[in-house]
Design a protein around this motif. Structure first.
Motif, PDB file in Angstrom:
ATOM      1  N   GLY A  80     -76.200  -8.159 -28.115  1.00 45.82           N
ATOM      2  CA  GLY A  80     -76.826  -8.543 -26.767  1.00 45.82           C
ATOM      3  C   GLY A  80     -77.546  -7.534 -26.241  1.00 45.82           C
ATOM      4  N   ILE A  81     -77.784  -7.376 -25.009  1.00 45.08           N
ATOM      5  CA  ILE A  81     -78.440  -6.294 -24.359  1.00 45.08           C
ATOM      6  C   ILE A  81     -77.657  -5.581 -23.278  1.00 45.08           C
ATOM      7  N   ASN A  82     -77.497  -4.187 -23.413  1.00 47.58           N
ATOM      8  CA  ASN A  82     -76.634  -3.567 -22.580  1.00 47.58           C
ATOM      9  C   ASN A  82     -76.857  -3.514 -20.865  1.00 47.58           C
ATOM     10  N   HIS A  83     -78.099  -3.439 -20.706  1.00 44.17           N
ATOM     11  CA  HIS A  83     -78.577  -3.288 -19.435  1.00 44.17           C
ATOM     12  C   HIS A  83     -79.818  -3.880 -19.089  1.00 44.17           C
ATOM     13  N   VAL A  84     -80.105  -4.288 -17.675  1.00 41.43           N
ATOM     14  CA  VAL A  84     -81.322  -5.017 -17.353  1.00 41.43           C
ATOM     15  C   VAL A  84     -82.422  -3.924 -17.703  1.00 41.43           C
ATOM     16  N   LEU A  85     -82.430  -2.890 -16.945  1.00 44.13           N
ATOM     17  CA  LEU A  85     -83.595  -1.937 -16.831  1.00 44.13           C
ATOM     18  C   LEU A  85     -82.918  -0.433 -16.719  1.00 44.13           C
ATOM     19  N   ASN A  86     -83.480   0.471 -17.811  1.00 43.01           N
ATOM     20  CA  ASN A  86     -82.835   1.654 -18.214  1.00 43.01           C
ATOM     21  C   ASN A  86     -81.257   1.455 -18.128  1.00 43.01           C
ATOM     22  N   LEU A  87     -80.527   2.151 -17.476  1.00 41.50           N
ATOM     23  CA  LEU A  87     -79.144   2.101 -17.261  1.00 41.50           C
ATOM     24  C   LEU A  87     -78.540   1.192 -16.140  1.00 41.50           C
ATOM     25  N   GLN A  88     -79.605   0.411 -15.488  1.00 40.11           N
ATOM     26  CA  GLN A  88     -79.055  -0.633 -14.397  1.00 40.11           C
ATOM     27  C   GLN A  88     -78.900  -1.919 -14.794  1.00 40.11           C
ATOM     28  N   GLY A  89     -78.065  -2.701 -14.225  1.00 40.56           N
ATOM     29  CA  GLY A  89     -77.685  -4.062 -14.451  1.00 40.56           C
ATOM     30  C   GLY A  89     -76.739  -4.196 -15.512  1.00 40.56           C
ATOM     31  N   ASP A  90     -75.994  -5.139 -15.515  1.00 44.28           N
ATOM     32  CA  ASP A  90     -74.868  -5.557 -16.498  1.00 44.28           C
ATOM     33  C   ASP A  90     -75.317  -6.038 -17.736  1.00 44.28           C
ATOM     34  N   LYS A  91     -74.482  -6.070 -18.754  1.00 48.16           N
ATOM     35  CA  LYS A  91     -74.559  -6.358 -20.152  1.00 48.16           C
ATOM     36  C   LYS A  91     -74.687  -8.027 -20.306  1.00 48.16           C
ATOM     37  N   CYS A  92     -75.496  -8.659 -20.970  1.00 46.30           N
ATOM     38  CA  CYS A  92     -75.459  -9.866 -21.603  1.00 46.30           C
ATOM     39  C   CYS A  92     -75.146  -9.958 -22.698  1.00 46.30           C
ATOM     40  N   SER A  93     -74.113 -10.750 -23.033  1.00 45.53           N
ATOM     41  CA  SER A  93     -73.455 -10.988 -24.230  1.00 45.53           C
ATOM     42  C   SER A  93     -72.737 -12.331 -24.413  1.00 45.53           C
ATOM     43  N   SER A  94     -72.162 -12.760 -25.411  1.00 47.46           N
ATOM     44  CA  SER A  94     -71.532 -14.268 -25.821  1.00 47.46           C
ATOM     45  C   SER A  94     -70.915 -14.308 -24.604  1.00 47.46           C
ATOM     46  N   GLU A  95     -70.069 -13.368 -23.972  1.00 50.69           N
ATOM     47  CA  GLU A  95     -69.361 -13.745 -22.941  1.00 50.69           C
ATOM     48  C   GLU A  95     -69.897 -14.316 -21.571  1.00 50.69           C
ATOM     49  N   THR A  96     -71.294 -14.070 -21.579  1.00 47.87           N
ATOM     50  CA  THR A  96     -72.084 -14.554 -20.482  1.00 47.87           C
ATOM     51  C   THR A  96     -73.227 -15.494 -20.760  1.00 47.87           C
ATOM     52  N   GLN A  97     -73.117 -16.283 -21.997  1.00 47.49           N
ATOM     53  CA  GLN A  97     -74.060 -16.974 -22.581  1.00 47.49           C
ATOM     54  C   GLN A  97     -74.766 -17.889 -21.451  1.00 47.49           C
TER      55      GLN A  97
END
Length: 203
Positions: free
Chosen positions: A172-189
């Motif tokens: 998935g993607i750990n952050h939206v911008l740099n270190l900001q924003g939540d992680k997107c993964s299979s848990e939030t498909q």
């Protein structure tokens, strides 16, 4: 206007691959683009077989070096390094859609810090309104650091309504911008993680 670039997809894996470094390179200033779809093929004829192991090599979909460049409707998909790289001043993008490559590995993509949309560290002014980076690491477990990368604490850098979203696959993607924003993964498909970065409005 209405520019479509495709790298690969028109031949099977037994034939020589198509490859280039960049699909579109803009060195001039005061350029306006409208409806660009820049696509590294993720499947190939004749049997719609998925592209594997970074075949059809292309590193960047778009690199902008000129100033005062505006994009209306920019689509960048599946390239192997930073998909869009913006080095010029006072750039503006209105609507950006990006899908990260399916067939990369952690070592050659995630660990390199590549992102879907990158504003270079020296840039003082840039605006992005409405942009999404999608995760579908089909073949390997890949954790991308962030969907967007841009200088922070700079009043001229304004990113409004940007998001990342996990579609399918691994990692998935750990952050939206740099270190900001939540992680997107299979848990939030399928659930987009939105962020707006407007340092001038926050001052």
């Amino acid at each position: 206007y209405d520019i479509f670039c495709r790298i690969g997809g028109d031949r099977g894996a037994s034939m020589p691959e198509a490859r280039t470094n960049k699909m579109v390179l803009i060195n001039s200033s005061n350029v306006v683009g409208d409806n660009l779809w820049l696509w590294r093929a993720d499947h190939e004829v004749p049997n719609n077989v998925g592209v594997k192991d970074s075949r059809n090599k292309v590193f960047n979909a778009l690199e902008v070096n000129g100033d005062n460049v505006i994009m209306y409707g920019l689509f960048a998909e599946h390239t192997l390094h930073d998909l869009t790289v913006w080095n010029g001043e006072n750039g503006k993008t209105f609507f950006y859609q990006c899908e990260l490559p399916y067939d990369v590995k952690q070592q050659n993509f995630g660990d390199q810090g590549y992102a879907g949309y990158v504003v270079a560290e020296h840039v003082q002014t840039h605006t992005l309104r409405g942009g999404g980076v999608y995760s579908y690491f089909r073949d390997h477990e890949v954790h991308c650091h962030c969907g967007f990368r841009a200088p922070e604490c700079r009043s001229g850098i304004n990113l409004l309504n940007i998001f990342t979203v996990y579609l399918n696959g691994n990692g998935g993607i750990n952050h939206v911008l740099n270190l900001q924003g939540d992680k997107c993964s299979s848990e939030t498909q399928g659930v987009p993680h939105f962020l707006s970065y407007f340092p001038m409005a926050q001052a």
